[in-house]
Design a protein around this motif. Sequence first.
Motif, mmCIF file in Angstrom:
data_model
loop_
_atom_site.group_PDB
_atom_site.id
_atom_site.type_symbol
_atom_site.label_atom_id
_atom_site.label_comp_id
_atom_site.label_asym_id
_atom_site.label_seq_id
_atom_site.Cartn_x
_atom_site.Cartn_y
_atom_site.Cartn_z
ATOM 1 N N GLU A 44 -26.933 -23.714 -49.716
ATOM 2 C CA GLU A 44 -26.732 -24.622 -48.583
ATOM 3 C C GLU A 44 -28.064 -24.957 -47.910
ATOM 4 O O GLU A 44 -28.305 -26.101 -47.535
ATOM 5 N N ILE A 45 -28.928 -23.963 -47.793
ATOM 6 C CA ILE A 45 -30.257 -24.199 -47.211
ATOM 7 C C ILE A 45 -31.050 -25.134 -48.114
ATOM 8 O O ILE A 45 -31.695 -26.067 -47.636
ATOM 9 N N TRP A 46 -31.003 -24.889 -49.430
ATOM 10 C CA TRP A 46 -31.705 -25.754 -50.385
ATOM 11 C C TRP A 46 -31.195 -27.186 -50.307
ATOM 12 O O TRP A 46 -31.964 -28.132 -50.434
ATOM 13 N N SER A 47 -29.871 -27.344 -50.138
ATOM 14 C CA SER A 47 -29.296 -28.691 -50.105
ATOM 15 C C SER A 47 -29.777 -29.490 -48.901
ATOM 16 O O SER A 47 -29.694 -30.706 -48.892
ATOM 17 N N MET A 48 -30.292 -28.805 -47.904
ATOM 18 C CA MET A 48 -30.804 -29.477 -46.717
ATOM 19 C C MET A 48 -32.306 -29.749 -46.842
ATOM 20 O O MET A 48 -32.953 -30.136 -45.879
ATOM 21 N N GLY A 49 -32.849 -29.527 -48.023
ATOM 22 C CA GLY A 49 -34.249 -29.856 -48.270
ATOM 23 C C GLY A 49 -35.228 -28.745 -47.940
ATOM 24 O O GLY A 49 -36.441 -28.916 -48.081
ATOM 25 N N GLU A 50 -34.740 -27.606 -47.539
ATOM 26 C CA GLU A 50 -35.598 -26.472 -47.199
ATOM 27 C C GLU A 50 -35.662 -25.544 -48.415
ATOM 28 O O GLU A 50 -34.684 -25.376 -49.124
ATOM 29 N N THR A 51 -36.811 -24.955 -48.666
ATOM 30 C CA THR A 51 -36.935 -24.052 -49.805
ATOM 31 C C THR A 51 -36.921 -22.604 -49.334
ATOM 32 O O THR A 51 -37.430 -22.277 -48.262
ATOM 33 N N VAL A 52 -36.320 -21.768 -50.157
ATOM 34 C CA VAL A 52 -36.319 -20.331 -49.941
ATOM 35 C C VAL A 52 -36.768 -19.726 -51.260
ATOM 36 O O VAL A 52 -36.148 -19.954 -52.297
ATOM 37 N N LYS A 53 -37.851 -18.980 -51.238
ATOM 38 C CA LYS A 53 -38.408 -18.406 -52.459
ATOM 39 C C LYS A 53 -37.510 -17.281 -52.976
ATOM 40 O O LYS A 53 -36.890 -16.569 -52.194
ATOM 41 N N ASP A 54 -37.499 -17.128 -54.311
ATOM 42 C CA ASP A 54 -36.719 -16.054 -54.932
ATOM 43 C C ASP A 54 -37.118 -14.690 -54.384
ATOM 44 O O ASP A 54 -36.276 -13.831 -54.145
ATOM 45 N N GLU A 55 -38.404 -14.505 -54.188
ATOM 46 C CA GLU A 55 -38.895 -13.219 -53.680
ATOM 47 C C GLU A 55 -38.295 -12.901 -52.309
ATOM 48 O O GLU A 55 -37.916 -11.763 -52.033
ATOM 49 N N ALA A 56 -38.157 -13.905 -51.456
ATOM 50 C CA ALA A 56 -37.557 -13.703 -50.138
ATOM 51 C C ALA A 56 -36.067 -13.389 -50.252
ATOM 52 O O ALA A 56 -35.546 -12.530 -49.524
ATOM 53 N N VAL A 57 -35.385 -14.040 -51.187
ATOM 54 C CA VAL A 57 -33.955 -13.787 -51.381
ATOM 55 C C VAL A 57 -33.745 -12.375 -51.917
ATOM 56 O O VAL A 57 -32.828 -11.669 -51.492
ATOM 57 N N ILE A 58 -34.604 -11.947 -52.830
ATOM 58 C CA ILE A 58 -34.513 -10.595 -53.382
ATOM 59 C C ILE A 58 -34.743 -9.562 -52.276
ATOM 60 O O ILE A 58 -34.046 -8.554 -52.190
ATOM 61 N N GLU A 59 -35.705 -9.824 -51.408
ATOM 62 C CA GLU A 59 -35.960 -8.915 -50.287
ATOM 63 C C GLU A 59 -34.742 -8.831 -49.369
ATOM 64 O O GLU A 59 -34.368 -7.750 -48.911
ATOM 65 N N ILE A 60 -34.115 -9.963 -49.113
ATOM 66 C CA ILE A 60 -32.907 -9.989 -48.287
ATOM 67 C C ILE A 60 -31.807 -9.178 -48.967
ATOM 68 O O ILE A 60 -31.116 -8.381 -48.323
ATOM 69 N N LEU A 61 -31.655 -9.353 -50.280
ATOM 70 C CA LEU A 61 -30.658 -8.595 -51.035
ATOM 71 C C LEU A 61 -30.910 -7.099 -50.915
ATOM 72 O O LEU A 61 -29.995 -6.332 -50.600
ATOM 73 N N PHE A 62 -32.144 -6.686 -51.144
ATOM 74 C CA PHE A 62 -32.468 -5.258 -51.084
ATOM 75 C C PHE A 62 -32.266 -4.676 -49.687
ATOM 76 O O PHE A 62 -31.877 -3.523 -49.546
ATOM 77 N N ASN A 63 -32.531 -5.452 -48.660
ATOM 78 C CA ASN A 63 -32.334 -4.967 -47.298
ATOM 79 C C ASN A 63 -30.871 -4.940 -46.899
ATOM 80 O O ASN A 63 -30.489 -4.218 -45.969
ATOM 81 N N ALA A 64 -30.041 -5.722 -47.582
ATOM 82 C CA ALA A 64 -28.639 -5.865 -47.188
ATOM 83 C C ALA A 64 -27.707 -4.876 -47.876
ATOM 84 O O ALA A 64 -26.596 -4.655 -47.397
ATOM 85 N N VAL A 65 -28.134 -4.291 -48.993
ATOM 86 C CA VAL A 65 -27.234 -3.392 -49.717
ATOM 87 C C VAL A 65 -27.088 -2.067 -48.973
ATOM 88 O O VAL A 65 -27.992 -1.640 -48.257
ATOM 89 N N PRO A 66 -25.926 -1.403 -49.145
ATOM 90 C CA PRO A 66 -25.712 -0.102 -48.489
ATOM 91 C C PRO A 66 -26.668 0.963 -49.002
ATOM 92 O O PRO A 66 -27.298 0.810 -50.054
ATOM 93 N N SER A 67 -26.734 2.055 -48.295
ATOM 94 C CA SER A 67 -27.683 3.122 -48.619
ATOM 95 C C SER A 67 -27.421 3.757 -49.979
ATOM 96 O O SER A 67 -28.328 4.351 -50.562
#
Length: 171
Positions: free
Chosen positions: A71-94
């Motif tokens: 959805e963010i990409w569709s609005m013309g904004e870019t999100v790098k894979d590295e940032a998404v991976i960091e978000i994933l790693f921070n969001a998973v349970p312990s």
Amino acid sequence: SQSVPDAVMMAVANCETAHEAWEAIRRMRVGEDRVQKARVKQLKRQLDRMEMADNESVSAFAQKLMTLVGEIWSMGETVKDEAVIEILFNAVPSRFSDIVNTIEQWVDLTTMNMAEDVGRLAAFEENQKGRRRQSGGKDDQLMLMTQALEQLMKAKKGTPGASSSGGGRGL
């Protein structure tokens, strides 16, 4: 005029010169741009606050995460894979902390893509299902970590049979 939406066409129909038409379109777009930028900021905040529930699967969470990124990409904004991976790693349970730490230490995150990380986390999740926690919990974790390190080292060296796509039993 066929490429201009009807609402815009009505606004520029009374303009006598092309310059007046462009100015009218620019004034209308300023408001749209502000709304779009505000929406992107709101989506990014939502992305930063994402957390995976304890009973949620890695695949289900990754799908929610990528939907938001899309959805963010569709609005013309870019999100790098590295940032998404960091978000994933921070969001998973312990319960995923051991595998996340291993991946972060042994893999160059700048060269990884989201599918690889999701595959590794999903493989770890599958390995954990059905294991008895009462006996050998620490030994099982040590064995899994050793296997993960071996596979990461094989993938890093490009050893035949090593899978860097996250398929199979690879982490």
